[in-house]
Design a protein around this motif. Structure first.
Motif, PDB file in Angstrom:
ATOM      1  N   UNK A   1    -102.727  95.647  25.082  1.00  0.00           N
ATOM      2  CA  UNK A   1    -103.260  94.613  24.205  1.00  0.00           C
ATOM      3  C   UNK A   1    -102.195  93.698  23.650  1.00  0.00           C
ATOM      4  N   UNK A   2    -100.912  94.138  23.719  1.00  0.00           N
ATOM      5  CA  UNK A   2     -99.835  93.362  23.109  1.00  0.00           C
ATOM      6  C   UNK A   2     -98.683  93.027  24.050  1.00  0.00           C
ATOM      7  N   UNK A   3     -98.426  93.913  25.020  1.00  0.00           N
ATOM      8  CA  UNK A   3     -97.206  93.775  25.828  1.00  0.00           C
ATOM      9  C   UNK A   3     -97.547  93.773  27.313  1.00  0.00           C
ATOM     10  N   UNK A   4     -97.073  92.739  28.017  1.00  0.00           N
ATOM     11  CA  UNK A   4     -97.261  92.680  29.469  1.00  0.00           C
ATOM     12  C   UNK A   4     -96.179  93.449  30.212  1.00  0.00           C
ATOM     13  N   UNK A   5     -94.967  93.495  29.629  1.00  0.00           N
ATOM     14  CA  UNK A   5     -93.843  94.093  30.355  1.00  0.00           C
ATOM     15  C   UNK A   5     -92.765  94.541  29.374  1.00  0.00           C
ATOM     16  N   UNK A   6     -92.117  95.662  29.706  1.00  0.00           N
ATOM     17  CA  UNK A   6     -90.916  96.108  29.005  1.00  0.00           C
ATOM     18  C   UNK A   6     -89.784  96.028  30.032  1.00  0.00           C
ATOM     19  N   UNK A   7     -88.665  95.425  29.654  1.00  0.00           N
ATOM     20  CA  UNK A   7     -87.550  95.275  30.584  1.00  0.00           C
ATOM     21  C   UNK A   7     -86.234  95.348  29.815  1.00  0.00           C
ATOM     22  N   UNK A   8     -85.143  95.385  30.547  1.00  0.00           N
ATOM     23  CA  UNK A   8     -83.828  95.446  29.894  1.00  0.00           C
ATOM     24  C   UNK A   8     -82.932  94.307  30.384  1.00  0.00           C
ATOM     25  N   UNK A   9     -81.999  93.950  29.515  1.00  0.00           N
ATOM     26  CA  UNK A   9     -80.985  92.929  29.780  1.00  0.00           C
ATOM     27  C   UNK A   9     -79.643  93.542  29.400  1.00  0.00           C
ATOM     28  N   UNK A  10     -78.600  93.345  30.179  1.00  0.00           N
ATOM     29  CA  UNK A  10     -77.296  93.883  29.776  1.00  0.00           C
ATOM     30  C   UNK A  10     -76.872  93.328  28.411  1.00  0.00           C
ATOM     31  N   UNK A  11     -76.485  94.207  27.523  1.00  0.00           N
ATOM     32  CA  UNK A  11     -76.065  93.766  26.191  1.00  0.00           C
ATOM     33  C   UNK A  11     -74.919  92.767  26.298  1.00  0.00           C
ATOM     34  N   UNK A  12     -74.010  92.975  27.247  1.00  0.00           N
ATOM     35  CA  UNK A  12     -72.861  92.069  27.382  1.00  0.00           C
ATOM     36  C   UNK A  12     -73.315  90.637  27.657  1.00  0.00           C
ATOM     37  N   UNK A  13     -74.466  90.472  28.320  1.00  0.00           N
ATOM     38  CA  UNK A  13     -74.975  89.129  28.609  1.00  0.00           C
ATOM     39  C   UNK A  13     -75.354  88.404  27.318  1.00  0.00           C
TER      40      UNK A  13
ATOM     41  N   UNK B   1     -83.297  96.508  25.181  1.00  0.00           N
ATOM     42  CA  UNK B   1     -84.709  96.634  25.530  1.00  0.00           C
ATOM     43  C   UNK B   1     -85.494  95.482  24.907  1.00  0.00           C
ATOM     44  N   UNK B   2     -86.208  94.747  25.763  1.00  0.00           N
ATOM     45  CA  UNK B   2     -87.022  93.625  25.307  1.00  0.00           C
ATOM     46  C   UNK B   2     -88.434  93.734  25.874  1.00  0.00           C
ATOM     47  N   UNK B   3     -89.343  92.950  25.321  1.00  0.00           N
ATOM     48  CA  UNK B   3     -90.720  92.942  25.810  1.00  0.00           C
ATOM     49  C   UNK B   3     -91.143  91.530  26.164  1.00  0.00           C
ATOM     50  N   UNK B   4     -92.105  91.440  27.041  1.00  0.00           N
ATOM     51  CA  UNK B   4     -92.783  90.170  27.299  1.00  0.00           C
ATOM     52  C   UNK B   4     -94.169  90.297  26.694  1.00  0.00           C
ATOM     53  N   UNK B   5     -94.445  89.463  25.710  1.00  0.00           N
ATOM     54  CA  UNK B   5     -95.710  89.543  24.991  1.00  0.00           C
ATOM     55  C   UNK B   5     -96.887  89.206  25.914  1.00  0.00           C
ATOM     56  N   UNK B   6     -98.030  89.836  25.647  1.00  0.00           N
ATOM     57  CA  UNK B   6     -99.218  89.626  26.473  1.00  0.00           C
ATOM     58  C   UNK B   6     -99.634  88.154  26.461  1.00  0.00           C
ATOM     59  N   UNK B   7    -100.100  87.670  27.600  1.00  0.00           N
ATOM     60  CA  UNK B   7    -100.423  86.252  27.759  1.00  0.00           C
ATOM     61  C   UNK B   7    -101.636  85.820  26.936  1.00  0.00           C
ATOM     62  N   UNK B   8    -102.502  86.774  26.557  1.00  0.00           N
ATOM     63  CA  UNK B   8    -103.729  86.395  25.839  1.00  0.00           C
ATOM     64  C   UNK B   8    -103.572  86.377  24.312  1.00  0.00           C
ATOM     65  N   UNK B   9    -102.383  86.725  23.814  1.00  0.00           N
ATOM     66  CA  UNK B   9    -102.192  86.788  22.367  1.00  0.00           C
ATOM     67  C   UNK B   9    -102.293  85.400  21.742  1.00  0.00           C
ATOM     68  N   UNK B  10    -102.779  85.362  20.504  1.00  0.00           N
ATOM     69  CA  UNK B  10    -102.942  84.089  19.787  1.00  0.00           C
ATOM     70  C   UNK B  10    -101.586  83.482  19.432  1.00  0.00           C
ATOM     71  N   UNK B  11    -100.644  84.330  18.982  1.00  0.00           N
ATOM     72  CA  UNK B  11     -99.324  83.850  18.572  1.00  0.00           C
ATOM     73  C   UNK B  11     -98.267  84.235  19.601  1.00  0.00           C
ATOM     74  N   UNK B  12     -97.480  83.271  20.032  1.00  0.00           N
ATOM     75  CA  UNK B  12     -96.346  83.470  20.949  1.00  0.00           C
ATOM     76  C   UNK B  12     -96.728  84.188  22.248  1.00  0.00           C
ATOM     77  N   UNK B  13     -97.816  83.793  22.919  1.00  0.00           N
ATOM     78  CA  UNK B  13     -98.187  84.467  24.168  1.00  0.00           C
ATOM     79  C   UNK B  13     -97.116  84.295  25.242  1.00  0.00           C
TER      80      UNK B  13
END
Length: 198
Positions: A138-150, A55-67
């Motif tokens: 306010x922090x996360x644009x998206x939650x998504x998954x990636x196969x662990x094997x990848x 499980x990973x996230x895509x940080x919100x585009x408006x954040x000051x750090x690592x948008x």
């Protein structure tokens, strides 16, 4: 597809074999860090579903750090946090709505030292497949998954570079579909990939 028990064993092997801390500077040994640098404690949750999805996230585009960057749920340790495991679970609940009672903690990986002066402790956990996520807008644009094997396959990683403070900075990437996973997230995952078969 490995069974949940086999997956758990694989993750526990990663934890047991990962003896060395990682850093944003691992591929950049010539970087001179400021004297007296103080690292702030933080934690991230490496949550893997019973069917082997990370499980990973895509940080919100408006954040000051690592948008817009791909990241684990996590953040800085609060004074109210009992320990770093609590930090990771609290942040995951705040950022993606993960119920901490549904996470089975398997252990932690060595600290990852970041450019932004954090000592990030990755907490590894397994979670059920039937979770519903609620991204914190306010922090996360998206939650998504990636196969662990990848992400546990070293051949899927590349070393790329960009200019940083007047110098070339090298870093790992492990792209997946439309997602460009790089930086601290990719370095932590690469460390897991290096020891997953030991």
């Amino acid at each position: 597809m490995p069974s949940p028990e086999d997956l758990k064993k694989k993750l526990c092997r990663c934890i047991e074999n990962a003896a060395q801390a990682t850093s944003d500077f691992d591929l950049n040994p010539r970087v001179v860090l400021p004297e007296g640098r103080i690292l702030k404690p933080a934690a991230v949750l490496i949550a893997v579903t019973e069917s082997g999805q990370l499980i990973l996230t895509k940080r919100a585009a408006h954040l000051k750090h690592h948008p817009g960057q791909i990241a684990f749920a996590g953040g800085r340790k609060d004074d109210t946090d009992r320990e770093l495991t609590h930090t990771a679970l609290r942040e995951a609940e705040e950022e993606i709505g993960l119920d901490p009672t549904r996470a089975t903690i398997l252990g932690q990986l060595p600290c990852h030292d970041t450019i932004t002066n954090y000592c990030v402790t990755p907490i590894v956990a397994m979670v059920p497949d039937d979770l519903t996520f609620r991204p914190e807008p306010g922090e996360v644009d998206e939650v998504f998954t990636v196969p662990l094997r990848h992400v546990l396959t070293p051949a899927n990683y590349r070393i790329e570079s960009r200019d940083w403070r007047g110098q070339k900075r090298y870093y790992y990437t492990v792209p997946y579909g439309p997602y460009y996973i790089w930086g601290a997230t990719a370095r932590i995952l690469r460390a897991m990939a290096e020891v997953s078969t030991e």
